[in-house]
Write a protein that holds these residues in place. Structure first.
Motif, PDB file in Angstrom:
ATOM      1  N   LYS A  52       0.828  -1.207   0.000  1.00 60.63           N
ATOM      2  CA  LYS A  52       0.000   0.000   0.000  1.00 60.63           C
ATOM      3  C   LYS A  52       0.858   1.251   0.000  1.00 60.63           C
ATOM      4  O   LYS A  52       0.464   2.288  -0.550  1.00 60.63           O
ATOM      5  N   HIS A  56       0.599   4.044  -2.904  1.00 62.92           N
ATOM      6  CA  HIS A  56       0.426   5.469  -2.616  1.00 62.92           C
ATOM      7  C   HIS A  56       1.494   6.298  -3.317  1.00 62.92           C
ATOM      8  O   HIS A  56       1.192   7.337  -3.930  1.00 62.92           O
ATOM      9  N   VAL A 345     -11.267  -6.439   0.179  1.00 66.17           N
ATOM     10  CA  VAL A 345     -10.873  -5.190  -0.470  1.00 66.17           C
ATOM     11  C   VAL A 345      -9.772  -5.467  -1.477  1.00 66.17           C
ATOM     12  O   VAL A 345      -8.799  -6.159  -1.178  1.00 66.17           O
ATOM     13  N   GLU A 351     -10.558   1.128  -6.534  1.00 64.63           N
ATOM     14  CA  GLU A 351     -10.603   0.068  -5.527  1.00 64.63           C
ATOM     15  C   GLU A 351     -11.938  -0.667  -5.567  1.00 64.63           C
ATOM     16  O   GLU A 351     -12.971  -0.097  -5.949  1.00 64.63           O
ATOM     17  N   GLY A 412     -10.701   5.215  -3.704  1.00 64.24           N
ATOM     18  CA  GLY A 412     -10.794   5.463  -2.269  1.00 64.24           C
ATOM     19  C   GLY A 412     -11.945   4.793  -1.558  1.00 64.24           C
ATOM     20  O   GLY A 412     -12.120   4.989  -0.352  1.00 64.24           O
ATOM     21  N   SER A 414     -12.350   1.853  -0.561  1.00 66.59           N
ATOM     22  CA  SER A 414     -12.012   0.824   0.426  1.00 66.59           C
ATOM     23  C   SER A 414     -12.416   1.277   1.825  1.00 66.59           C
ATOM     24  O   SER A 414     -12.690   0.446   2.700  1.00 66.59           O
ATOM     25  N   GLU A 415     -12.463   2.578   2.066  1.00 63.71           N
ATOM     26  CA  GLU A 415     -12.813   3.094   3.387  1.00 63.71           C
ATOM     27  C   GLU A 415     -14.285   2.855   3.737  1.00 63.71           C
ATOM     28  O   GLU A 415     -14.688   3.076   4.880  1.00 63.71           O
ATOM     29  N   LEU A 416     -15.096   2.419   2.775  1.00 56.98           N
ATOM     30  CA  LEU A 416     -16.480   2.070   3.077  1.00 56.98           C
ATOM     31  C   LEU A 416     -16.601   0.663   3.662  1.00 56.98           C
ATOM     32  O   LEU A 416     -17.694   0.259   4.072  1.00 56.98           O
ATOM     33  N   ALA A 418     -15.740  -0.683   6.469  1.00 61.27           N
ATOM     34  CA  ALA A 418     -16.229  -0.757   7.845  1.00 61.27           C
ATOM     35  C   ALA A 418     -17.730  -0.531   7.912  1.00 61.27           C
ATOM     36  O   ALA A 418     -18.458  -1.244   8.617  1.00 61.27           O
ATOM     37  N   THR A 442     -20.022  13.548   0.761  1.00 61.30           N
ATOM     38  CA  THR A 442     -19.101  12.426   0.932  1.00 61.30           C
ATOM     39  C   THR A 442     -19.473  11.334  -0.061  1.00 61.30           C
ATOM     40  O   THR A 442     -20.619  11.259  -0.526  1.00 61.30           O
TER      41      THR A 442
END
Length: 461
Positions: A52, A56, A345, A351, A412, A414-416, A418, A442
């Protein structure tokens, strides 16, 4: 030979092993953990974390390199990449995290032994350490030996043929990179090197890339690969190195040789079940994996197994959850394993994140479902970031609106993971999510809108 006794002996200090050890220590269990490498396992040392970091760095480089081509009015000179320096930065992150894990183990009063363990039976092991052999006797043993890259017989690792570990150790960007395997590891690293300037060719034996995901989810990834100039050969088979040193492949059009300075082989991972005396226990197997029940117990009393060695999905967070549970079980807690809500993920560009059942899997399970998607092209936040490719999708049971699955593809997103997992873990229905206020602007609003659409009352599309 020195002797050591403990209540719990853990073989392997990867995500599952070290989490199990820390939690056991917190619960007052006398614990010893053994691994020849620094704590953190593949994920922390040569997998999830360093990959990762590279992804980045590659994205930042690509963003600067293409800024003048975008609509934002930003101009910049041609960037350069010092990959050796980037690798040093990446290694620094790994060092900080492995040091942090070691500190956490010490704080939990876990004894950490560096060396290679060999199980003698279900109650003891001998560890080859720098100071000589150490015999450890324990009441309970946890096997957390993880997994290793699968090697293709015609492309053994060495020279120009590298594994993901080798790719993450490169100090120069290869001019031409051939990637064998169009799964998540190959595409994550292949995309990163394409952004850094490599000419990348992906060779995948299946009919399409990322075959573990449905075609709707992978379509935006394929489009992005094309935009980045990555050549993708599907239905193709790697056959070894050619006479010119490139990758020899077979496709429906015949044989060909792909020019390549490096050949990255990423055709999957295999459980590590050899090299630590497992044969002395004669445990029941499920194919190449150790067979465990809903409490991660093996067929031998007092021996548990967690993580990649126990089967799919081979994910660090699954191993962590199993490790925490086993520590509780050893302490006398009444716990069981529920694998319904394990996020998956894929850190490609864009992503992919998936939790629960896809539409096809839900229908195959006999469910009548409502399926609805909301495109990022209609999401204000996605538009302001310049990345509107992708969508969020919900799969719900038609009768009672129970959410059975959530999937998304986008930059981005992947932050969903959770939020998706919480929806399934708490057995929420469409009305629960639709009735929850989501912050604006958002990308998470796309989850709200997808559920509203499934209920027949979408607002912004």
């Amino acid at each position: 030979m020195t002797d050591l006794t403990c209540k719990l002996l853990i073989i392997g200090a990867g995500p599952g092993g070290y989490v199990c050890a820390i939690r056991a220590g917190q619960l007052g269990i006398d614990t010893v953990i053994v691994d020849p490498e620094p704590p953190g396992g593949t994920c922390l040392n040569v997998g999830c974390i360093p990959s990762k970091a590279l992804i980045h760095a590659a994205e930042e480089f690509h963003r600067v390199a293409t800024a003048a081509q975008g609509p934002l009015g930003i101009t910049a000179g041609a960037p350069a990449i010092d990959l050796a320096r980037t690798t040093g930065w990446k290694d620094g992150i790994v060092g900080r995290l492995t040091g942090g894990v070691a500190t956490l183990l010490k704080r939990a009063k876990v004894r950490h032994v560096t060396g290679r363990a060999t199980l003698r039976d279900g109650k003891s092991a001998v560890v080859a350490t720098a100071d000589g052999p150490l015999r450890i006797e324990a009441e309970t043993i946890v096997i957390a030996t993880g997994s290793a890259p699968v090697e293709v017989p015609s492309l053994p690792f060495g020279g120009s043929v590298i594994s993901s570990t080798g790719a993450l150790a490169l100090t120069e960007v290869p001019r031409r990179l051939a990637v064998v395997g169009g799964g998540y590891i190959g595409l994550e690293l292949g995309t990163a090197f394409a952004k850094l300037g490599s000419s990348v060719t992906v060779v995948e034996a299946a009919a399409r890339i990322l075959p573990q995901y449905d075609a709707e989810l992978t379509r935006p990834v394929s489009a992005r690969l094309e935009a980045l100039g990555v050549r993708v050969l599907t239905g193709a088979k790697a056959e070894g190195l050619g006479a010119a040193g490139g990758l020899r492949v077979w496709t429906t059009d015949g044989h060909d040789e792909i020019a390549a300075d490096r050949v990255l082989v990423t055709v999957g991972r295999r459980p590590v079940t050899a090299g630590f005396g497992l044969e002395s226990l004669d445990l029941a197997m499920d194919g190449p994996f150790l067979r465990v029940d809903e409490r991660c117990r093996t067929s031998m009393r007092g021996v548990y197994a967690i993580g990649d060695v126990t089967g799919e999905p081979m994910l660090a967070h699954r191993a962590m959850a199993q490790g925490e549970m086993v520590a509780g079980l050893v302490a006398g807690e009444r716990l069981g394993w529920d694998r319904r809500a394990i996020p998956s993920v894929c850190f490609t560009d864009p992503e992919i994140v998936s939790v629960g059942l896809s539409p096809e899997a839900a229908r195959a399970a006999g469910e009548t479902v409502e399926v609805a998607s909301f495109p990022l092209a209609a999401n204000g936040r996605a538009l302001t970031t310049g990345r509107e490719d992708g969508f969020v999708r919900v799969v719900a049971r038609a009768g009672d609106h129970l959410v059975l699955g959530l999937q998304a593809v986008g930059a981005g997103l992947s932050e969903l993971a959770a939020a998706f997992a919480l929806v399934l873990e708490n057995a929420l229905v469409l009305e629960d999510v639709a009735g929850t206020i989501h912050a604006h602007p958002t990308e998470g609003e796309a989850l709200h809108e997808a559920c509203l659409r499934a209920l027949g009352r979408g607002l912004h599309l």
